[in-house]
Motif scaffolding. Structure first.
Motif: not given
Length: 610
Positions: A421-445
């Motif tokens: 999950i942590m690796a997925l969150v970091i990958a999403m944060m590296l993707t311009p299409r996914v805002p960091n806050v959404l990546a963090g919330l997805i990781g929490c869920l």
């Protein structure tokens, strides 16, 4: 200077004064400032409370939860075991490994949480390697602070600075934007600690805590030599039997206190209840009360093999096996009964292995000793059952939990899930299409969906004091901007360092941030400095990025003071350090970070881009 500016500066001075004296708490100071600035009319109520809806505040809360998922699944503890296995007793190798691992872990989770997890790990490493803990704990705090310079989400000041950039219409930093600075500073910090650790004498943590350790209880209740780890062979007559059927759950001479079972995710410890079944390959954690017990005969009888123990009375299984000291209250149903036969304790999967009465340990005949009011019992079992017993049992009152209980891992079998999950969150944060806050919330869920965290643990993991502090200090940016205070501060810095060139300006920004961050938190420092440095860049018609990055690094370089950050405060207590030791070791480290920053920042982010 206008009246509004005077009022704003007066409020800011009062806030800094309260931060310095530590009264009231920092979050209370922030709330006071929200009220004061709103009543003054300098900012509106909506502006004063706008920070609660800031996406970066939500992201910070999400990062606390993600870090809790890594802690609850035992990722940090497994890393500690790896350090012990690879570092051995070589102090230099241990310092390098510990600082590198703490730095990497702190780049994706709360540095305070990392230090809280690593303090017992490092103390255990120091004990086993024969190295003074005072020489091992300061490197932990230095690496944890430096970890804030490795990724955008590593520490709150980075997010505050990034938020200020976005607020002023600039593009924020990328996830690894700060890494080119952080890696050289971390390497320099490791090299410095290899030399500077000789200056660390501390008290070795003698005053670190009044809480007992498992080793303290082993001595207090005379448990030395009473423990054995016995592996069940495939041909053992115990296979397929329950502990109650074999009588090993409450045998007066030798009884099982827990069962260690191997799984695909590693070993797990099960409670020793009457209904617990025994499987081939299980390791029985056996408590022996009689000095005449013959372990070899016992092993031959049940086809068992003795397995190595490196610690006294299962203290090398502290990740899974725990202890608690409890007392028998006057209204307990245990009074007049035998503790070992208590249904109340049996249903929790814990076993009484020690009893103290009139300040003396009773080491034999626990099976026949009737309990009295005020008897102190030592119970042993899996941590999960000890915590369960502590929260619901009325027949006993918990007196103390050992320091090792802080390292309890509730869901170790979810470690791979948490890492994925942590690796997925970091990958999403590296993707311009996914805002960091959404990546963090997805990781929490996802952490919650896969059982890495619970709702209760997630809410407990969020450091609400830090969030309130950030929100409460944000209105100062608006107030100072509106009253002209930021322009005055920026002009003052420019008058002093305006002729020093690009490197001199960055050095002045670093030193000013460092001085402020030595006496108040890095978060508050970032909130105060961000608008000032952006205004400086605007006055100079320069790029805002080198000034913002310099401020972010300096806000994390609070190596010199034990009061500037929770990281240093934790280590100061555990290592018994004095202020002068922080200053003596931290000052060169801070100057090294200054030199690296001033040298590299203009190369990566030109101050006056063409």
């Amino acid at each position: 200077m206008s009246t509004d500016l005077l009022m704003t500066v007066a409020c800011l001075a009062c806030a800094i004064a309260m931060f310095l004296i530590g009264r009231p708490r920092s979050d209370a100071v922030a709330l006071i400032m929200i009220v004061a600035l709103s009543l003054s009319g300098i900012v509106s109520v909506n502006e004063a409370l706008a920070g609660f809806s800031d996406p970066n505040i939500v992201l910070i809360a999400a990062l606390f939860v993600l870090g809790d998922g890594l802690a609850r699944t035992g990722v940090a503890q497994r890393v500690g075991d790896y350090l012990i296995a690879r570092g051995g007793s070589n102090e230099r190798r241990l310092v390098v490994l510990i600082m590198a691992v703490v730095g990497v872990m702190g780049s994706v989770m709360s540095s305070t949480a990392v230090v809280a997890i690593f303090i017992p790990i490092v103390i255990r490493i120091a004990r086993q390697s024969g190295v003074s803990r005072a020489r091992m704990l300061m490197p932990v705090s230095m690496a944890a602070l430096t970890s804030g310079m490795l990724t955008l989400v590593a520490t709150t000041p980075n997010l505050v600075i990034n938020s200020a950039l976005v607020y002023h219409g600039y593009q924020g930093f990328s996830f690894f934007g700060i890494t080119p600075l952080g890696l050289p500073i971390l390497a320099a910090s490791i090299a410095w600690m290899l030399f500077a650790r000789r200056f660390l004498n501390g008290t070795g943590g003698a005053e670190a805590s009044t809480r007992p350790s498992l080793n303290d209880w082993v001595a207090r209740y005379s448990l030395e030599g009473r423990a054995f780890r016995l592996e069940v062979g495939p041909d053992s007559p115990l296979v397929g039997q329950t502990l109650g059927h074999t009588g090993l759950d409450d045998d007066p001479v030798a009884h099982v206190v827990a069962i260690e079972r191997r799984t695909r995710m590693g070993a797990t410890v099960l409670p020793a209840t009457a209904d617990s079944s025994i499987a081939p390959g299980d390791v029985l954690l056996l408590d022996v009360e009689s000095a005449s017990f013959d372990v070899e005969t016992f092993c031959v009888r049940y086809a068992l093999a003795v397995r190595r123990m490196s610690g006294a009375y299962f203290t090398d299984q502290t990740h899974d096996v725990g202890m608690a000291e409890v007392i028998v209250p006057p209204d307990s149903s245990l009074v007049g009964n035998v503790a070992r036969s208590s249904a109340a304790l049996r249903r929790h999967g814990v076993t009484v292995v020690g009893l103290r009465r009139a300040d003396a340990a009773l080491v034999q005949d626990l099976q026949a000793t009737q309990l009295k009011v005020g008897d102190t019992l030592l119970v042993v079992g899996p941590w999960i059952d000890i915590f369960s017993m502590q929260s619901v049992e009325r027949d006993i009152v918990c007196l103390a939990m050992p320091v090792e209980s802080d390292a309890y891992v509730p869901v170790p079998h979810k470690a791979l899930h948490a890492l994925a999950i942590m690796a997925l969150v970091i990958a999403m944060m590296l993707t311009p299409r996914v805002p960091n806050v959404l990546a963090g919330l997805i990781g929490c869920l996802l952490m919650g969906a896969f059982g890495c965290v619970s709702l209760d643990s997630a809410y407990r993991a969020i450091h609400w004091r830090s969030l309130v502090l950030i929100v409460g200090m944000l209105p100062f940016s608006i107030a100072l901007q509106r009253t002209g205070g930021i322009d005055i501060a920026a002009d003052a810095v420019l008058r002093v360092a305006g002729n020093w060139g690009a490197h001199g300006l960055l050095g002045a920004v670093f030193l000013l941030t460092l001085v402020i961050g030595t006496v108040i938190s890095g978060t508050a420092t970032a909130v105060l400095m961000a608008p000032v440095v952006l205004a400086m860049a605007a006055h100079l018609h320069a790029s805002p990025y080198p000034f913002a990055m310099t401020t972010a690094v300096a806000a994390s370089a609070a190596y010199m003071s034990p009061i500037s950050t929770p990281v240093n405060a934790l280590v100061s207590t555990a290592g018994g350090y004095r202020f002068r030791e922080f200053f003596k070791v931290g000052s060169p480290a801070a100057l090294g970070a200054l030199a690296i920053t001033v040298l590299l920042v203009p190369l990566i982010w030109p101050v006056f881009p063409r």
